[in-house]
Enzyme design. Structure first.
Site, PDB file in Angstrom:
ATOM      1  N   GLU A  66       0.816  -1.215   0.000  1.00  0.00           N
ATOM      2  CA  GLU A  66       0.000   0.000   0.000  1.00  0.00           C
ATOM      3  C   GLU A  66       0.853   1.270   0.000  1.00  0.00           C
ATOM      4  OE1 GLU A  66      -2.572  -3.273   1.714  1.00  0.00           O
ATOM      5  OE2 GLU A  66      -0.511  -2.550   2.059  1.00  0.00           O
ATOM      6  N   PHE A 128     -11.741  -7.677  13.629  1.00  0.00           N
ATOM      7  CA  PHE A 128     -10.589  -8.060  12.821  1.00  0.00           C
ATOM      8  C   PHE A 128     -10.270  -6.962  11.804  1.00  0.00           C
ATOM      9  CE2 PHE A 128      -8.906 -10.234   8.975  1.00  0.00           C
ATOM     10  CZ  PHE A 128      -7.682 -10.611   9.504  1.00  0.00           C
ATOM     11  N   GLN A 129      -9.039  -6.518  11.805  1.00  0.00           N
ATOM     12  CA  GLN A 129      -8.518  -5.477  10.920  1.00  0.00           C
ATOM     13  C   GLN A 129      -9.252  -4.142  11.070  1.00  0.00           C
ATOM     14  OE1 GLN A 129      -8.111  -7.081   6.883  1.00  0.00           O
ATOM     15  NE2 GLN A 129      -6.067  -7.804   7.409  1.00  0.00           N
ATOM     16  N   LYS A 178     -17.921  -1.208   5.382  1.00  0.00           N
ATOM     17  CA  LYS A 178     -18.274  -2.232   4.405  1.00  0.00           C
ATOM     18  C   LYS A 178     -19.770  -2.228   4.096  1.00  0.00           C
ATOM     19  CE  LYS A 178     -16.984  -6.953   3.172  1.00  0.00           C
ATOM     20  NZ  LYS A 178     -16.259  -8.175   3.611  1.00  0.00           N
ATOM     21  N   MET A 492      24.357   9.541   2.572  1.00  0.00           N
ATOM     22  CA  MET A 492      24.187  10.820   3.249  1.00  0.00           C
ATOM     23  C   MET A 492      24.410  10.689   4.755  1.00  0.00           C
ATOM     24  SD  MET A 492      23.771  14.001   2.711  1.00  0.00           S
ATOM     25  CE  MET A 492      22.937  14.344   1.161  1.00  0.00           C
TER      26      MET A 492
END
Length: 581
Positions: A66, A128-129, A178, A492
């Site tokens: 993602e 969940f999630q 959802k 760097m």
């Protein structure tokens, strides 16, 4: 279900029953979206199910993470000037967006990110999630909103696109439960948002400040302009050129403002900032009027604030009033879209040339050329330098490529030496400095239909962050050229450890895979360059190859980027070499 039922005649859909997911996709089409970057998951499956019927009108790019999706959307937005669109699921899908959202917020990149969420009745139950996307993303978005009822979707999404692209652009997150994605509603059509009572993206322009600024500029003996990304975001490149060409003022750019004017413009004097050019930094503290256009006086530009341009009258043009006097106290603030404010200012300016003042910049350029640039661009021995890679690339692309960089030494070298003829050509992570930005951003930029070469330049450290996006390259075959400048260090960080921490190289000696073989595993052609004699030919081979190509170039291992304004020091204390640190 046939996609033509939903995409051929918009008026015929009004009054028909659509799912929330279909409403979302119809909104995308009405906003002119053609490409979406995303990754499916449980809480966003209904949108992906609906997307199955929109394959002819909405192209979805399946990234491998993602974070890759949001950086790809950034690359698309930066190269095209349009809003980038992202889809991600709930929980870890949404949290994986956070770094990219922060990057987009700091660099004013317009994004609309849709995240799936658990059913509304499960909110707050640690389902969940489930994660609190609103509170997590509030600090890293311009606006966010959670939708639990499909009847609200069209209005909320229209607001999202309006807020993302208007005023000072930025990322927006819409979190959709959802049940709202599945819910059936009578479709009422889509009306793009053009006004919000509580939001004023275009401030009222005050003519008295335009007049005050013009008077200061007309009376100035040593005026100096610094251009930032605001000119590019405002699509005001033409108006800006007219302003500086009439006034004859020497003009420098920030990293984000690079390519707002052609780098070979007669009035262009280079880049300001910690690793910018010698003259623009040094002479900032000698100008009598400093005109900052669409830039925010970042600490990497100003150095020590209480010694920054204290002798000068400062004029600041910006669309975001929060930037006025935030870091640097200004004499005249001009708040508004520079596409509108610049012509008003230009009309009041007297034509001038400032020849003697320009000569001071040329003298500084000659000092930098002799002491630094000649060696970096034209070495006769030793290892390949990053600078000569960019020099050869300039010769082959003639300044017409879009160059996407990661973060580190290679980024500074590319920004110092790359040549650009066109706006929106320098795409990099400026404010957040996100390693791993480059590869997915280059993929996204390839969907912007620029008609120009997309070249991704990264170090061996940043290349290994989001390297999984080679899988996206494998699947979709974007025509991008990947250059890895490999110095076998986190360069760097190593430079700072050398200069400021007594060469105590702590965990910067990074080992890398065989990048060419890794590319081959993904079906991408590639080559490794070690010898200077092979460099230009290999770059030409890369550019001639159809499709993606990876070129690993072994460069000087313990190279330091100069000039440098040491952190906490004045821009007047800019140094050219290690010997003067």
């Amino acid at each position: 279900m046939n996609s033509q039922n939903f995409t051929s005649d918009k008026s015929s859909l009004i009054g028909t029953e659509l799912s929330g997911s279909q409403v979302i996709l119809e909104a995308f089409l009405q906003e002119g979206v053609k490409t979406i970057f995303g990754y499916p998951g449980g809480a966003i499956i209904p949108i992906y199910d609906a997307l199955y019927d929109y394959k002819e009108t909405l192209e979805h790019v399946l990234v491998r993470h993602e974070q890759g999706a949001v950086h790809a959307a950034q690359g698309f937005a930066r190269a095209s000037g349009k809003v980038g669109v992202v889809l991600a699921t709930s929980g870890p899908g949404a949290t994986n967006l956070v770094t990219g959202l922060a990057d987009a917020l700091l660099d004013s990149t317009p994004l609309v990110c849709i995240t799936g969420q658990v059913y509304a009745h499960l909110l707050g139950t640690d389902a969940f999630q489930e994660i609190d996307v609103m509170n997590i993303t509030t600090p890293v978005t311009k606006w966010n909103y959670q939708v639990a009822d499909a009847d609200d979707l069209s209005e909320v999404i229209s607001k999202a696109f309006y807020i993302a692209r208007s005023g000072r652009p930025g990322p927006v997150v819409i979190d959709i439960t959802k049940n709202a994605q599945l819910q059936k509603v009578l479709y009422q059509g889509y009306t793009p948002c053009k006004f919000l009572r509580s939001y004023q993206p275009d401030p009222e322009i005050r003519n008295e400040f335009i007049e005050q600024a013009a008077e200061l500029i007309n009376n100035a003996e040593r005026p100096f302009v610094i251009v930032g990304q605001g000119v590019i975001l405002g699509k005001a490149e033409k108006e800006f050129l007219e302003c500086i060409e009439k006034s004859g003022i020497p003009t420098a750019w920030t990293i984000m403002g690079m390519s707002a004017i052609p780098t070979d413009h007669p009035q262009a004097v280079g880049m300001v900032g910690m690793h910018g050019n010698y003259g623009p930094n040094l002479l900032t503290n000698e100008c009598d009027v400093l005109i900052a256009v669409g830039m925010r006086f970042d600490d990497r530009v100003t150095g020590k604030l209480d010694e920054y341009a204290v002798q000068a009258k400062i004029i600041h043009l910006d669309i975001d009033k929060a930037e006025i006097n935030k870091n640097v106290k200004v004499t005249v603030p001009i708040i508004g879209n520079c596409k509108e404010t610049l012509p008003l200012l230009t009309a009041l300016l007297e034509p001038k040339q400032h020849n003697a003042w320009h000569q001071k910049f040329r003298d500084c350029r000659e000092i930098e050329q002799v002491n630094l640039i000649n060696h970096e661009l034209n070495p006769s021995e030793g290892e390949i330098t990053m600078g000569e890679v960019i020099k050869n690339l300039n010769e082959l692309t003639q300044g017409n490529a879009v160059i996407v960089t990661d973060v580190g030494q290679h980024q500074m070298v590319a920004c110092r030496y790359a040549q650009f003829n066109h706006s929106k050509s320098n795409i990099t992570s400026g404010g957040l400095g996100t390693m791993g930005f480059c590869l997915p951003a280059a993929i996204g930029a390839s969907y912007a239909e620029t008609g120009r070469e997309i070249i991704a330049i990264m170090g061996d450290g940043g290349a290994q962050m989001n390297i999984q996006e080679l899988g996206t390259v494998m699947q979709y075959h974007p025509n991008i050229k990947i250059i890895i400048l490999n110095n076998c260090f986190l360069g760097m960080v190593r430079q700072w450890q050398e200069l400021f921490h007594n060469e105590r190289y702590s965990f910067v000696d990074i080992q890398s895979p065989d990048f060419v073989q890794l590319a081959k595993a993904y079906g991408i052609s590639g080559e490794k360059v070690v010898l200077r004699d092979n460099l230009k030919e290999s770059l030409q081979q890369m550019l001639n190859t159809e499709g993606a190509y990876l070129l690993e170039i072994m460069v000087e291992k313990e190279y330091n980027v100069f000039p440098m304004v040491p952190q906490g020091r004045s821009v007047s204390e800019i140094v050219l070499t290690n010997n003067k640190m």
